[in-house]
Every structure is written in structure tokens, then in C-alpha cells.
Design a protein around this motif. Sequence first.
Motif, mmCIF file in Angstrom:
data_model
loop_
_atom_site.group_PDB
_atom_site.id
_atom_site.type_symbol
_atom_site.label_atom_id
_atom_site.label_comp_id
_atom_site.label_asym_id
_atom_site.label_seq_id
_atom_site.Cartn_x
_atom_site.Cartn_y
_atom_site.Cartn_z
ATOM 1 N N THR A 214 36.761 48.472 31.878
ATOM 2 C CA THR A 214 36.970 47.382 32.837
ATOM 3 C C THR A 214 38.424 47.258 33.275
ATOM 4 O O THR A 214 38.867 46.160 33.624
ATOM 5 C CB THR A 214 36.480 46.017 32.298
ATOM 6 O OG1 THR A 214 37.404 45.528 31.325
ATOM 7 C CG2 THR A 214 35.104 46.117 31.705
ATOM 8 N N THR B 199 43.566 45.862 30.039
ATOM 9 C CA THR B 199 42.471 46.347 30.890
ATOM 10 C C THR B 199 42.442 45.553 32.189
ATOM 11 O O THR B 199 41.399 45.104 32.641
ATOM 12 C CB THR B 199 41.087 46.281 30.198
ATOM 13 O OG1 THR B 199 40.728 44.933 30.001
ATOM 14 C CG2 THR B 199 41.084 47.027 28.886
ATOM 15 N N THR C 285 41.168 40.842 35.617
ATOM 16 C CA THR C 285 40.232 41.441 36.569
ATOM 17 C C THR C 285 40.951 42.484 37.418
ATOM 18 O O THR C 285 40.485 43.605 37.577
ATOM 19 C CB THR C 285 39.621 40.351 37.467
ATOM 20 O OG1 THR C 285 39.037 39.368 36.631
ATOM 21 C CG2 THR C 285 38.566 40.940 38.381
ATOM 22 N N ASN D 226 35.138 41.441 35.131
ATOM 23 C CA ASN D 226 36.588 41.622 35.085
ATOM 24 C C ASN D 226 37.021 43.069 35.321
ATOM 25 O O ASN D 226 37.905 43.582 34.629
ATOM 26 C CB ASN D 226 37.168 41.118 33.749
ATOM 27 C CG ASN D 226 36.902 39.641 33.508
ATOM 28 O OD1 ASN D 226 36.635 39.227 32.410
ATOM 29 N ND2 ASN D 226 36.959 38.850 34.566
ATOM 30 N N ILE D 227 36.391 43.728 36.291
ATOM 31 C CA ILE D 227 36.741 45.108 36.608
ATOM 32 C C ILE D 227 37.824 45.162 37.679
ATOM 33 O O ILE D 227 38.876 45.735 37.498
ATOM 34 C CB ILE D 227 35.531 45.888 37.178
ATOM 35 C CG1 ILE D 227 34.260 45.572 36.439
ATOM 36 C CG2 ILE D 227 35.837 47.387 37.248
ATOM 37 C CD1 ILE D 227 34.064 46.255 35.168
ATOM 38 N N GLY D 228 37.526 44.565 38.836
ATOM 39 C CA GLY D 228 38.447 44.630 39.964
ATOM 40 C C GLY D 228 37.788 45.288 41.165
ATOM 41 O O GLY D 228 37.177 44.623 41.984
#
Lengths: 506, 506
Positions: free
Chosen positions: A328, A230, A123, A455-457
Motif C-alpha cells: 500500500t 508506506t 495514503t 491507503n494506497i494512493g
Amino acid sequence: MNYKVVFKQLGVLVFLVGACMSTSLIWAFLDRKEEDFGQIASAFLLSIFICIGIGLILNFRRTQTKKMYRKEAIAVVSIGWFLCGILGALPYIFSGVLAPLYDGWFSICSAAVFESISGFTTTGASIFPEPESLPRAILFWRSLTHWLGGMGIIVLFVAILGEAGSGAKHMVISEVPGLPDEAPRPRIRSAAMLLWNIYVAISVAEVIALNLQGMSIFESLCHTFGTMATGGFSTLNGSIGQYNNLGYEITIIVFMLLAGTSFNLYAILLGGGWRRVLSNREFQIYLLIVLCAVILLTTDIILDGPEEYTAGKALQDSSFQAVSIMTTTGYGTADFDRWPDFSRWLLVLLMFVGGCAGSTGGGLKVIRVVLFFKILSLEIASVFRPRAVKTLKIGDRPVDKSVRQNVTAYLGLVLVIFFLSTLILFILHNDYCMQKEDRINIETAFSSVAATLNNIGPGLAMVGPTENYAFFSAPAKLFFSLLMILGRLEVMVILCMFMPSFWKKE
Amino acid sequence: MNYKVVFKQLGVLVFLVGACMSTSLIWAFLDRKEEDFGQIASAFLLSIFICIGIGLILNFRRTQTKKMYRKEAIAVVSIGWFLCGILGALPYIFSGVLAPLYDGWFSICSAAVFESISGFTTTGASIFPEPESLPRAILFWRSLTHWLGGMGIIVLFVAILGEAGSGAKHMVISEVPGLPDEAPRPRIRSAAMLLWNIYVAISVAEVIALNLQGMSIFESLCHTFGTMATGGFSTLNGSIGQYNNLGYEITIIVFMLLAGTSFNLYAILLGGGWRRVLSNREFQIYLLIVLCAVILLTTDIILDGPEEYTAGKALQDSSFQAVSIMTTTGYGTADFDRWPDFSRWLLVLLMFVGGCAGSTGGGLKVIRVVLFFKILSLEIASVFRPRAVKTLKIGDRPVDKSVRQNVTAYLGLVLVIFFLSTLILFILHNDYCMQKEDRINIETAFSSVAATLNNIGPGLAMVGPTENYAFFSAPAKLFFSLLMILGRLEVMVILCMFMPSFWKKE
Ligand SMILES: [K+]
Ligand SMILES: [K+]
């Protein structure tokens, strides 16, 4: 459910986590002249000993039967992820890096678990406001969790040990969604090996590419881990943007795109099937979506964006952010929270699309989005032509009926989780937070849920690209940890654990 | 597609709209001493003549064949709704009530069409900042469009004329989603009659209940139209809250709940099946959701809400708003935009749930939400038990497989439309609006889309319960009109019109 087998496998997994942790000792040793050397080294040694200890306890009972079926495999994967998340938090706790930031053991532990799970699930949401001030051993472990979680630590474990029996296939499929289901059992180990070899090879290429342009080995390694998984953790406070180096940005854009591509395609490419790669429908649409997003973002920023933007800079930042959000990854070169609302909402939509199936990217996955729109057009046609035969195809291949049901259910499920989690977050955060100015509004709430579930951040407003997750209450941090694991393992596997019938002995 | 039959049926529908419009002349005549009498009366007469003229043109060609099939029925319903929306806007345009508010014919026409479609679709979003200043004839027409659209103007037309042949059934089903599909053709007219008789009977009961408590006949009629259709237009600037009368509020809560209940249940009740009504699963869950929402909202307002709230007032306002939003009516007694964010988000979720299938309420409908959660739990169980037979049941009755696919696709479709429309709205509004302070943020954008797509009316922030839709740009108003019709006819019917194969002659 055969609990003995599950414990045994979890024990081996815990050993593996301990072994990976020991690589951080190298960086602690290289920094042996720093005054905190003693504390950092002993924090890692203690964490490694705890892993070995737990591993021994779980392996204590001798089990003759090696039989693992679907249920046991699911249990190992889902419990295994929580266990890795908790054990991975130990170095943060013991090293004392959280002590200046948080009061009380519950705050410290929940922040450490959040950071560890954010790492393993790729993430990249952080509770450290200033990563630059952290010791290199800690930064390395933080980025390494990304890399281990990206291709799947259980896939690694099958690749290395290859002993999980018939359950191995189910474990690998649960962890790397989108892998072809047809691989027979004896070949699952070699499939896992192949995946990891490709992953290592591309990672080495990125380290070299970054290092040749002048980035230090340490930073090249950390940023490669963040790109290929990622993930998105950086060693700098200002992420990639802080370098202000076009070469680095282009390199990272390319490798983010590679990481968001299905790893099956690389296996096909190794077999010489480059025509099949280029004609892969998911791959084509993945690139097309990125291209459209870059055009829309650039246009919107030029027309409506902050005044300092030139057309070139708008294209540069749009390209980086579109690829970073769509795959992501979550690396930042621009504060997209200051972009116009059209662009901000477009980025929220890209968060949900995500990478290709079988890649290290999160989100819904491109293939699901494509299938969903195809299913919809069939459903609409059936309103006025109810008796027509409907066959769903991707390229020339027909799609199985069960996949069809599964795709729509999954998409609906993710959106329902998104809506309900936003509601729960208000209870878990706003009622627990001490300062009035730390209270979140709807925009912060839904974008933080979207950013962790996919799970992008980074998200919008108070979790924007220049912000972090430190201000959230401890219960909210634990809730985010659950969402991140739900997103990483594609929800269904984790939700099994909430069904009573799953735990029945048979 | 047999265009002749479609035109003929549309012609009759247009006559019906003209006939309904003439009832407003009564109120114009009663107010004949007002100085604007001449303009109002001539506006309605002109509108009625236009309806008759268009009706004659559409009926001009003699058609022998009366055969209507599914496609023709869908075409009549979907084109018919746009046509009613446009013709219903004529009185607003000719009466000159919009002239002080808007500049230029495009602004005036798009505002009038918005108001008319908002009426027919029972959305109740208004572009009049001060309805109290409007003449009674206009207010009556505004509320009457609600009442006609609530049970379905095409259902009324089948009930009165009963001549639509085999297409009638498809028309009725397209307009009142959730009606049992099994009714044979000759009985569709009597089914339509029964629905309208029940609707009229409950409406009469509400008019009497409100009038006995002291509300004038005119206001009782208008508010009954708004309640029974789950519409939400009021004759007062401050909606129901302006009366500050607990009796009115309780009466309207009860009738909103009745309007949000499936009208099939009343038909069953008339047949003496009260046990079947009480054991109806959708009805039970509908009441349960309302109850839970009231408890959550009340608690949240007491703990976190504006300081002036006492516990009793919190319960009163929560009950009214929960029922008003859940049934998609949109009447207001409190400015819920000032409630804490937990409550505001909970109301957004309730917007999507909506009323029961076969009621006049909008939203996804309770039964779809229930089915969706059942489908999900089967899907999750199939992860660890792939070969188990999965049968979906509501109460004791098994649910057809095609329904299953349809429910998940519909839910996903609505959410996708919601996300994409928010993006489109930024282009249609922010790029066209003149004043900087009229630009919308993400919260306004998504809540206005949710409020129109689900036929609610009020949303959050700039479209909150004390605000209106007047400030939106003309293109945005037309876009909202499309969303309202999409929501009212449950999307699929309208989307048929966008499929090229729908228009083919066969
Ligand atoms: K990420
Ligand atoms: K409404």
C-alpha cells in the motif's frame, strides 16, 4: 465519556503536531534566498502558533483525574486524527501554494485537508499536479506527515510522554492494529518506545542507503518517509520512475517490503528469535503472495502488454508495482493503467490484501485474508459435517472465537463500505463538477475508493499512476478524507463515533 | 458416501427431465407445417431417449438400502444440477439452431450447456442474439427450464415421488434456501407438495392475467415461466419492452414481486396468518428497498439521464428495472446501460441484494443483508463495550449463533468469489477470443460475473440489457455455467464437492 480527559490529551497531541511542524522551518531557512521565503516561513510560523493556541485552550481547565478508559482512548484517537488532519493542512493554506490551482476558500481548504489527511493516513493521493514546483519546506512537511502517521502519531505521543494512564494501551492498539493485546499497562510506554526506535533505525538505514547511491539528503529523507510509512508522496512529478535508476528501485523495493512486515517481528528479532521470525505464518504468506503476483504480472505483460516491454523490463516494473501496491505504498515506476486488464484487476485485488498486521501498511492485512480463507473452509465442511468440532489454527496456535467473528465481519464491512462509497461518490462528484470531461466513470469511481480506503494512493483510469486527485469536487475530496481515516484506523474505531451510545455519559 | 443410493436417485431425476422435455413435443406438433418440423421433433425425441437411457443405466443395479444421509443428499443435489444442465442442452444441440451461430462442436456444446444452465438456474443470460427466429418448441423448452429450476426440480421430484427417505429434507433445504429447518421428516413431502402447488397456482393466475390482456397463450406461458422463476428468458428480441404495453408491464412487475417473496409467507397466508405476513421483517425491508431504489433511480434519470425521458417514463422504467434486477429476474423494458453511472452502480448493488430467502429469486437474499448490518452494529458497539452481552434479533426472535457466523462468512465468500472470478474471466476470455473488439474491459467483466453469480442475466457494457453472451469464448461460457450453479445453490453446497473429505467412504 469523560470529556475533560479527552480534551486534555488532545491538547498535548496538538502541541506535538506544532513541534513537528517546526522542523520544516529548517528547510525554509536553507532556502532563504528564494523569493517566496517570507511567505513560506510566516505560513509555518502562523500554523505553529495556531497549534500552540489550540493546545493551550484544550489544556486550559485543570483536571485532577487522569483516568482514561477504553471509550476515552477511542475518542482521543479518532478525534485526534481528524484534528491532526485539519491542523496539518494549515501550511498548505497559508503558504499560498494552492491559490494558483483552486478558486474560493472552500476549494482551497478541502484540497489542503485532503492532502494533509492523505499524508497522515499514509495514503499518498495528491492534489498537487506538479510537486516539483513546490518549495522544499512544503514538500518536507508533506512527507513528514507520512512518517508521523505511519507508525502512529499517538503511539509517538505515548512513547514520549507516557502519561496517558490505562487508556494508553487502548490508544496504541487502536492506532497500530495487530499489536499483541497482552502487554500489561506499565509496559505499554516501553513497547511504544521500542516500536518508534525500530522505525527510526530502519528509516536511518534507508536514508543512508539512498544517499550513498547519490540521492540528495533532502530527497532521501522525503522518499524514506514515503517508503517506511508506506505513504507514497514523492518530490518528483514522475515518482521514483523519473530517476530511471535501478539501484534506487531495488533499495526502495527492499524497504517497502520491510515496512509492510509486522514490527513485532523486528522486536522478536532483536531478542534473537530469528527462527520464530522465519516460521511466522503471516510473514511467509505475505512473501508468497508478492512472489505469485510478480510472476502473474510479468507473464501477463510479456504476453499481452504494451509492445515496448522487454522481459527484463516487465520483471523490473512488475516487481516494483506488486510490492508498491501490496504494501500500500503507491510509489510508481510504470504506468500500470496501460497494462492489460488482467493485471489491472490483479492490482485491485492486491490493494485489498495489504501489508501484515502491525506494519505501517494498509489494506485488509494478510493475516485477516488468511484467517478468512481458513474460516470459509471450516464453514464449507460444516455443511456436510455439522457436528464436527471446528478449531481454527494459525500455525500451531488456536485462534479465539471472538477473533473469528471479528475477521469475517471486518472483511464484509470493508467490502460493503467499498460498494456504498462508490455510489456516494457519484453523487458527491458528478453532480458538483463543472466540466463534462471531469465526470468519473465506474472504473475511476471504484478504484479511487479502493485506493483511498486501503491507503494506497493511485488507482485506475482518471486516478491512475500518472494522474492525481486535483480534479475531484470539494465534497468528494472531503469524502475521500473520511475514507482515508476510516482505512487507517481500521474502520471500527471511527464507526464508534456514529453510535449514539458511545457518547453517553456514564 | 453411499454411491449406489446417489446413482439411483440421479437416475429417477433424469427420467423426470425426460418427461418434462416431452411437453415441448406438443409445440413441435402444433407447428407441424413448418419446414423444420422433422428436425425439431426428432431432436426432442432423441434427447428424451437419451434421458431414458441414462436413467436406466443409473437405475440398473438393485439397491436394497434406501438410507440417504446429509452427504448423499448434497451429492444428489449438486451432481443432479450439473446433469440436468447437460441433458437440458441436448435439444439445442440436436435441433441445429446453434449451427448457424457457432463453429465446431466444442463451441456449440458449450453454448448449449450455457443456455441450458442459464435456464435451470433462472439466470436468463442468453447466447441467442435473436430468440424470435427460434422454433416455438425450442423457446418453450428454454422457458420451461426456468420454471423447473425456479422452485427446484429436486423439490418437484420429492413432491411427486416422496421416496428419498431421510435425505429428502436435506435435498429440499439445499435447493430452496431459507426454508424453515424444523419440518420433521414425514412432512417434507407434503411441504414440497405445498410449495409446488402454490407455485403452480400463482403461475396460472399470471398466465390468465396476461392472456386476458391480449398476449397469446404461448407467449403468456413463456413469460410466466420467466417471471415466476425470476428467470428472464423472453420470446422476443427486445424482451418485455418490445410490447410497449403498460398493462403487461404492471402485471409482470406485480408477479415479479410475488416471485421474489418467500413462499413460506404464502403457506402462512393460506393458514389465515395475514397479520404475520404483514409484520414479517424481511418482507417489509424487501418492499422498502424496492421503493427507495425506484425513487433514487427516477430522480437520477430525470436529473442526469438521456434527454428523451419524461418524468412519467422515468418512473415507469425505473419501477420495472428496479423490481426486475432486485428480484433477479432480468426482464428489460429500458436500456439501463445508457442511464447515468449512479443508476448503473445502484443496479449492481441491487443485484447483490436479491430476493427474499425461500423465494425463487437469487442474490444474497434480503434477510442476509439485514442480518449482516445488525451483526456489524453489534461488532462496532463491542469495540467500546467489549463485555456487553450481544444478542442478535430479527423482529422479536433471537438469531442462533451459528447463523451469525454463517451469514458473515457467506457474504464475504460471495464477494471473494466475485473478485476472483473477474480475474479468472480475463484469462478465460481475453486470451481465447479471436477478434480484438470482443475483448472485455473491467466493467463488462465484473458485471457479467455479478449478473451470473446472482442469477440476474443482463449486466453492464458488453453484457448490457440489449446485448447477449454469445461473443464469450467457449471456456468463459463453461465458467459462467459454474458460476450460475454456484449462485443458484448458494455456493456452499457446490463447494463441498471440492473438499476431499466429502468424497471419503465412511
Ligand atoms: K500509500
Ligand atoms: K434471472
